[in-house]
Design an enzyme around this catalytic site. Structure first.
Site, PDB file in Angstrom:
ATOM      1  N   ILE A  92       0.822  -1.213   0.000  1.00  0.00           N
ATOM      2  CA  ILE A  92       0.000   0.000   0.000  1.00  0.00           C
ATOM      3  C   ILE A  92       0.858   1.266   0.000  1.00  0.00           C
ATOM      4  CG2 ILE A  92      -0.372   0.281   2.515  1.00  0.00           C
ATOM      5  CD1 ILE A  92      -2.953   0.690  -0.313  1.00  0.00           C
ATOM      6  N   SER A 119      11.685   0.705   6.879  1.00  0.00           N
ATOM      7  CA  SER A 119      11.105  -0.614   6.636  1.00  0.00           C
ATOM      8  C   SER A 119      12.230  -1.622   6.766  1.00  0.00           C
ATOM      9  CB  SER A 119      10.488  -0.657   5.226  1.00  0.00           C
ATOM     10  OG  SER A 119       9.442  -1.583   5.138  1.00  0.00           O
ATOM     11  N   LYS A 162      -5.529   1.743   7.810  1.00  0.00           N
ATOM     12  CA  LYS A 162      -6.615   0.951   8.389  1.00  0.00           C
ATOM     13  C   LYS A 162      -6.179  -0.515   8.483  1.00  0.00           C
ATOM     14  CE  LYS A 162      -8.054  -1.738   5.909  1.00  0.00           C
ATOM     15  NZ  LYS A 162      -7.682  -2.872   5.002  1.00  0.00           N
ATOM     16  N   ASP A 216      -9.626  -7.961   6.803  1.00  0.00           N
ATOM     17  CA  ASP A 216      -8.705  -6.889   6.364  1.00  0.00           C
ATOM     18  C   ASP A 216      -9.347  -6.083   5.225  1.00  0.00           C
ATOM     19  OD1 ASP A 216      -5.920  -5.589   6.320  1.00  0.00           O
ATOM     20  OD2 ASP A 216      -6.212  -6.247   4.248  1.00  0.00           O
TER      21      ASP A 216
HETATM   22  P1  NAP Z   1       2.587  -5.459   3.114  1.00  0.00           P
HETATM   23  O1  NAP Z   1       2.701  -5.405   1.625  1.00  0.00           O
HETATM   24  O2  NAP Z   1       2.824  -6.747   3.795  1.00  0.00           O
HETATM   25  O3  NAP Z   1       3.548  -4.341   3.699  1.00  0.00           O
HETATM   26  C1  NAP Z   1       3.751  -4.170   5.067  1.00  0.00           C
HETATM   27  C2  NAP Z   1       5.104  -3.547   5.254  1.00  0.00           C
HETATM   28  O4  NAP Z   1       5.300  -3.285   6.647  1.00  0.00           O
HETATM   29  C3  NAP Z   1       6.258  -4.431   4.802  1.00  0.00           C
HETATM   30  O5  NAP Z   1       6.967  -3.703   3.817  1.00  0.00           O
HETATM   31  C4  NAP Z   1       7.101  -4.648   6.047  1.00  0.00           C
HETATM   32  O6  NAP Z   1       8.489  -4.484   5.885  1.00  0.00           O
HETATM   33  C5  NAP Z   1       6.681  -3.477   6.905  1.00  0.00           C
HETATM   34  N1  NAP Z   1       6.892  -3.702   8.333  1.00  0.00           N
HETATM   35  C6  NAP Z   1       6.524  -4.766   9.083  1.00  0.00           C
HETATM   36  N2  NAP Z   1       6.884  -4.560  10.377  1.00  0.00           N
HETATM   37  C7  NAP Z   1       7.502  -3.347  10.432  1.00  0.00           C
HETATM   38  C8  NAP Z   1       8.097  -2.570  11.452  1.00  0.00           C
HETATM   39  N3  NAP Z   1       8.130  -2.979  12.717  1.00  0.00           N
HETATM   40  N4  NAP Z   1       8.640  -1.365  11.116  1.00  0.00           N
HETATM   41  C9  NAP Z   1       8.621  -0.907   9.858  1.00  0.00           C
HETATM   42  N5  NAP Z   1       8.059  -1.601   8.833  1.00  0.00           N
HETATM   43  C10 NAP Z   1       7.500  -2.800   9.118  1.00  0.00           C
HETATM   44  O7  NAP Z   1       1.129  -4.962   3.590  1.00  0.00           O
HETATM   45  P2  NAP Z   1       0.218  -3.844   2.929  1.00  0.00           P
HETATM   46  O8  NAP Z   1      -0.728  -4.473   1.975  1.00  0.00           O
HETATM   47  O9  NAP Z   1       1.012  -2.723   2.467  1.00  0.00           O
HETATM   48  O10 NAP Z   1      -0.695  -3.465   4.186  1.00  0.00           O
HETATM   49  C11 NAP Z   1      -0.230  -2.669   5.243  1.00  0.00           C
HETATM   50  C12 NAP Z   1      -1.441  -2.039   5.907  1.00  0.00           C
HETATM   51  O11 NAP Z   1      -2.113  -1.259   4.916  1.00  0.00           O
HETATM   52  C13 NAP Z   1      -2.455  -3.056   6.418  1.00  0.00           C
HETATM   53  O12 NAP Z   1      -3.026  -2.623   7.620  1.00  0.00           O
HETATM   54  C14 NAP Z   1      -3.523  -3.087   5.333  1.00  0.00           C
HETATM   55  O13 NAP Z   1      -4.816  -3.374   5.853  1.00  0.00           O
HETATM   56  C15 NAP Z   1      -3.472  -1.652   4.852  1.00  0.00           C
HETATM   57  N6  NAP Z   1      -3.971  -1.514   3.467  1.00  0.00           N
HETATM   58  C16 NAP Z   1      -3.576  -2.371   2.485  1.00  0.00           C
HETATM   59  C17 NAP Z   1      -4.113  -2.258   1.208  1.00  0.00           C
HETATM   60  C18 NAP Z   1      -3.719  -3.153   0.052  1.00  0.00           C
HETATM   61  O14 NAP Z   1      -4.390  -3.129  -0.979  1.00  0.00           O
HETATM   62  N7  NAP Z   1      -2.656  -3.937   0.153  1.00  0.00           N
HETATM   63  C19 NAP Z   1      -5.051  -1.265   0.944  1.00  0.00           C
HETATM   64  C20 NAP Z   1      -5.364  -0.363   1.946  1.00  0.00           C
HETATM   65  C21 NAP Z   1      -4.840  -0.517   3.202  1.00  0.00           C
HETATM   66  P3  NAP Z   1       9.605  -5.153   4.943  1.00  0.00           P
HETATM   67  O15 NAP Z   1       8.910  -5.530   3.671  1.00  0.00           O
HETATM   68  O16 NAP Z   1      10.572  -4.048   4.739  1.00  0.00           O
HETATM   69  O17 NAP Z   1      10.138  -6.313   5.684  1.00  0.00           O
END
Ligand code: NAP
Length: 308
Positions: A14, A36, A90, A168
């Site tokens: 995201i 990150s 969120k 989610d």
């Molecule tokens: P994601 O692709 O798994 O990304 C999460 C990121 O958080 C990863 O890059 C990870 O790091 C990083 N991370 C984990 N622990 C951390 C820490 N302690 N400090 C700093 N960084 C950390 O997940 P995502 O889809 O982006 O979703 C993240 C949030 O956004 C969720 O709550 C989700 O509900 C929300 N969201 C997602 C979407 C969607 O379409 N994907 C849409 C709207 C909202 P590394 O990769 O560097 O290891």
């Protein structure tokens, strides 16, 4: 206009797909750094933790936390303790209590906490709320069905405690319903379909009641192939309103009434800038409360293991 110096925390799907382009287009935000653990990019200073970023860059005034919900509380609390404004992706936390504590902390520190619900910034949400005002709602149907392999590839955290599974995305549908209707929906029944190798549901069926005869049924499913469904149908005594495509389109009795290009994250950062300027917070936990109740009351039914 003075730019707000901001650090992005969590550089996953995201952050790359939405936060980065929205920040580039917002003249009141200056993205200064990224924290990150393992993701990489070349354009900005990068740190492996938020702590390292804040130690190295005391000029930062705000952070946007784009990490999974289970790790969000500690990061948000640390940022607030350092006097930064905080934007939460969120859902705002893994539990209601966490978010309540953050709210109090932000208020005591005199900084802004913004618990975002991106779907509420979808273009047809405002017009839908307007259309529904003054009409009697009989029944609401929410269909939030998407293919987890397409939309959440490799996101193992979704299946762990605090990851929420199909809630989610499902919570986005609930965030829209609770923005367009003021009804006090109370959960009556929830069935959670949990793969035998996971901690969180791959599908859920929910029934809510909102006083009188008004009911809401919500069906969330991560196993959807073919057309993806992010639709809300509101049956009123004066026609049926449908919000489709995640809130981008509004239909009334089958006729397309309103459609506009999606700019949810532009809206989010405009609102964040306005909240900071007004020294206010915006933390609505209503969608998280409904999901939390589903985990409290829901019947678990085991289904086939999920293998990505
Ligand atoms: P994601 O692709 O798994 O990304 C999460 C990121 O958080 C990863 O890059 C990870 O790091 C990083 N991370 C984990 N622990 C951390 C820490 N302690 N400090 C700093 N960084 C950390 O997940 P995502 O889809 O982006 O979703 C993240 C949030 O956004 C969720 O709550 C989700 O509900 C929300 N969201 C997602 C979407 C969607 O379409 N994907 C849409 C709207 C909202 P590394 O990769 O560097 O290891």
């Amino acid at each position: 206009m003075t730019e707000l110096k901001l650090g992005l925390v969590g550089f996953g799907k995201i952050a790359r797909d939405q936060h980065l382009p929205a920040l580039e287009r917002n003249p009141s935000m200056e993205l200064c750094a990224i924290a990150s653990p393992s993701s990489t990019q070349d354009a900005l200073p990068q740190f492996q933790s938020m702590e390292a970023m804040l130690d190295a860059m005391p000029e930062l005034q705000a952070v946007a936390l784009c990490v999974p919900p289970a790790v969000r509380y500690q990061l948000a609390s640390e940022a607030l303790a350092r006097g930064l404004h905080v934007l939460l992706e969120k859902p705002p936390g893994a539990t209601l209590h966490e978010v309540e504590l953050l709210s109090r902390q932000a208020e005591a520190a005199g900084v802004t906490l913004f618990a975002t619900w991106h779907s509420r910034f979808a273009p047809a949400v405002g017009p839908a709320r307007e259309w529904l005002t003054g009409r009697t709602v009989r029944h609401v149907d929410v269909h939030w069905k998407e293919d987890v392999r397409v939309w959440h590839p490799g996101q193992d955290w979704i299946w762990e405690p605090g990851g929420m599974g199909v809630f989610d995305p499902g919570i986005n549908g609930l965030s829209i319903v609770t923005a367009v209707l003021d009804h006090p929906f109370v959960l009556r029944d929830a069935r959670l379909h949990v793969p035998e190798n996971c901690q969180t549901p791959i599908a859920a069926d929910l029934v809510f009641q909102a006083g009188g005869d008004t009911e809401m049924h919500a069906a969330f499913d991560f196993r959807q192939t073919g057309p993806q469904l992010w639709d809300i149908h509101v049956h009123t005594d004066d026609g049926k309103l449908t919000l489709s495509a995640g809130g981008s389109q509004m239909w009334v009795d089958g006729e397309l009434i309103f459609e506009a290009p999606e700019r949810e994250y532009e809206g989010i950062y405009e609102r964040f800038a306005a909240l900071v300027a007004d020294n206010r917070s915006d933390v609505d936990v209503t969608p998280l409360r409904l999901v939390s109740d589903a985990f409290l009351l829901g019947r678990r039914e085991h289904v086939d293991a999920f293998i990505e």
